[in-house]
Design a protein around this motif. Sequence first.
Motif, PDB file in Angstrom:
ATOM      1  N   SER A  25       0.827  -1.206   0.000  1.00 59.27           N
ATOM      2  CA  SER A  25       0.000   0.000   0.000  1.00 59.27           C
ATOM      3  C   SER A  25       0.866   1.262   0.000  1.00 59.27           C
ATOM      4  CB  SER A  25      -0.921   0.013   1.224  1.00 59.27           C
ATOM      5  OG  SER A  25      -1.913  -0.966   1.105  1.00 59.27           O
ATOM      6  N   ASP A  26       0.431   2.233  -0.771  1.00 61.25           N
ATOM      7  CA  ASP A  26       1.108   3.524  -0.842  1.00 61.25           C
ATOM      8  C   ASP A  26       0.821   4.296   0.438  1.00 61.25           C
ATOM      9  OD1 ASP A  26       2.057   6.050  -1.425  1.00 61.25           O
ATOM     10  OD2 ASP A  26       1.372   6.007  -3.509  1.00 61.25           O
ATOM     11  N   TYR A  63      -6.112   3.057  -0.286  1.00 64.82           N
ATOM     12  CA  TYR A  63      -5.451   1.928  -0.939  1.00 64.82           C
ATOM     13  C   TYR A  63      -5.864   0.615  -0.263  1.00 64.82           C
ATOM     14  CZ  TYR A  63      -1.655   0.457  -4.102  1.00 64.82           C
ATOM     15  OH  TYR A  63      -0.926  -0.072  -5.143  1.00 64.82           O
ATOM     16  N   ASP A  69       8.456  -2.850  -3.819  1.00 69.35           N
ATOM     17  CA  ASP A  69       7.295  -2.189  -3.230  1.00 69.35           C
ATOM     18  C   ASP A  69       6.982  -0.859  -3.909  1.00 69.35           C
ATOM     19  OD1 ASP A  69       7.125  -4.297  -1.515  1.00 69.35           O
ATOM     20  OD2 ASP A  69       7.980  -3.253   0.216  1.00 69.35           O
ATOM     21  N   ARG A  70       8.016  -0.156  -4.358  1.00 73.13           N
ATOM     22  CA  ARG A  70       7.780   1.156  -4.954  1.00 73.13           C
ATOM     23  C   ARG A  70       7.015   1.060  -6.272  1.00 73.13           C
ATOM     24  NH1 ARG A  70      13.257   0.168  -5.756  1.00 73.13           N
ATOM     25  NH2 ARG A  70      13.963   0.140  -7.939  1.00 73.13           N
ATOM     26  N   TRP A 119       4.299  -0.335  -6.653  1.00 76.30           N
ATOM     27  CA  TRP A 119       2.869  -0.254  -6.350  1.00 76.30           C
ATOM     28  C   TRP A 119       2.447   1.163  -5.971  1.00 76.30           C
ATOM     29  CZ3 TRP A 119      -0.068  -4.619  -7.018  1.00 76.30           C
ATOM     30  CH2 TRP A 119       0.627  -5.833  -7.132  1.00 76.30           C
ATOM     31  N   ARG A 120       3.409   2.090  -5.906  1.00 73.84           N
ATOM     32  CA  ARG A 120       3.084   3.459  -5.513  1.00 73.84           C
ATOM     33  C   ARG A 120       2.562   4.249  -6.712  1.00 73.84           C
ATOM     34  NH1 ARG A 120       4.289   0.703  -1.452  1.00 73.84           N
ATOM     35  NH2 ARG A 120       5.940   1.284   0.004  1.00 73.84           N
ATOM     36  N   ARG A 177       2.521   7.441  -9.015  1.00 75.86           N
ATOM     37  CA  ARG A 177       3.451   8.514  -9.347  1.00 75.86           C
ATOM     38  C   ARG A 177       2.793   9.853  -9.110  1.00 75.86           C
ATOM     39  NH1 ARG A 177       3.708   6.145 -14.273  1.00 75.86           N
ATOM     40  NH2 ARG A 177       3.036   8.081 -15.226  1.00 75.86           N
ATOM     41  N   THR A 196      10.334   4.520 -12.036  1.00 74.22           N
ATOM     42  CA  THR A 196       9.049   4.093 -11.512  1.00 74.22           C
ATOM     43  C   THR A 196       8.059   3.812 -12.629  1.00 74.22           C
ATOM     44  OG1 THR A 196       9.450   5.457  -9.569  1.00 74.22           O
ATOM     45  CG2 THR A 196       7.181   4.707  -9.935  1.00 74.22           C
TER      46      THR A 196
END
Length: 540
Positions: free
Chosen positions: A403-404, A411, A509-510, A512-513, A515, A534
């Motif tokens: 999750s972000d 999220y 993990d990043r 799933w963030r 932008r 990303t």
Amino acid sequence: MGKLVPTEGFEDGMDPGTERRRSMVAETTIPRQPHEKNPLWKDAGNITLLIVLYLLQGVPLGLSFGAVPFLLKSKLSFADIALFSLSSYPYSLKLLWSPIVDSVFFKAIGRRKSWIVPIQAITGTCLAVLGSRIDEIMNQEHLPVTMLAVVFTALVFLCATQDIAVDGWALTLLRDENKHFASTAQTIGLNTGYFLSFTVFLALNSSEFCNKYLRSVPATEGVLQLGSYLQFWGAMFLLCDAWLVCFKKEEIDDTETIDEIKTVYETIWKVCMMPHMKKFIGVLMVAKLGFIANEAVTPLKLLDKGLHKEDLALSVLIDFPFQILFGYYAAKWSSGAQPLRPWLYAFYGRLAFAVVGMLLVWSFPSGGVTSSYFFIVITATVLNSFTSTVQFVGMGSFFTKISDPLIGGTYMTLLNTLSNLGGTWPRFFVLEAVDHYTDAHCTVTEPESSVYPICLTDTQKAHCKSLGGECIVRRDGYYIVGIASVIIGLLTLLLYVKPQIERLHRLPDRAWRLRKEKSEDDGVNGTGGRSGETEKLMGQ
């Protein structure tokens, strides 16, 4: 075998509201220094209020998801139960209107009380009115299934909406050092309300249980009828609502940010449109196909075979403490870099217990339930609960991992809503399919007719017996649907779910963030390269 609770709308049989509890824990747990004392007593009243509010929510949910389908089964076919099961959908879809509940309110009343107060009043009034008529309705020879489905859908919708408001209120109602007790209050309240309406109510509603344990003179009914039970809790809703209006003021938090509704919906859409999120959503939508027949139909089939409602409720009560124990160990196993690895292992176990459930139905004792058979039922229930809990906790750990943090609540709620929906949407079709593939008819025809009556419900079976006939089951759709479900589940696991999970595990993990929009400052600050990286990850 499946859990003995018809768990419509619940993530793998867990209590409702769990998805918001996950996000609440992720966002509100405040670490404390070892020497700091926890002033819990200062929030004792507010924690008690949260428990009461969650308990009230749990009462209609326990009836809709648990007790009422069991009461209806004696007079309804699986297709009719499928129609009633649609009442669980609001709890799986509440994300659709949660941004509205979070953003629209009357400042003079309070951000959360603007929703809780009218919902409590409406729910209490509905329960009181329904309670005055429900016993008469339930005693009808032909039950108005559509009307019952609409009424309980409305009740579940009200409870789902109140759950959104209460979860949000918990974030400001408690002091920072006590906010992590919000999830504890939710667990205690919802589970207590649910088990009061399922386990306790079914026991007190059963004439067999009451005659055996509570009465010296046998009677044909239990000590507690559905109508009086609904009226009691309708009064409790109205009393709690009156107390909230007269004595509880909602404090205004000037630091609390309120996102625009449009912004929240745009964020949800952007998350869903990420390429790897689309693949993950596909996994969530098909992951429960293999054991949905077991979870939805096996408990009702055992009831149809002759297992008493109170025995089913007792099995759930025995299983509950094991869920807590299993949850502790499942959390430890799912805490690594690949939290879905135990989830995959448990997938095989749930498919195996789907087969065990069919064997239990097939081998049901012709002379009635024996102690040894009931012990096997409880053992199978507890072991299946173990695999279910491992999957539930493992998936929750993965949600927390990806999750972000900037939009953590939205999220997490989105992911858990999708997960719940994956277990809700097939249920209607599975229940319908059982009746469609079942061929059960009476051996004699109707008077003045050449039609052989069908034998799908207890009422139809009794009618056949009154005609002097016998119900013959030439083909039981339960086994057809159950076997097909397991085969589809195994093929789905091997050909789609497992490969996709392994690919998703390899993503950082990043990836799933979300932008941020590229600005002129990105080039100045030298962040353009990371943004490009990303973007590349998000396209995998």
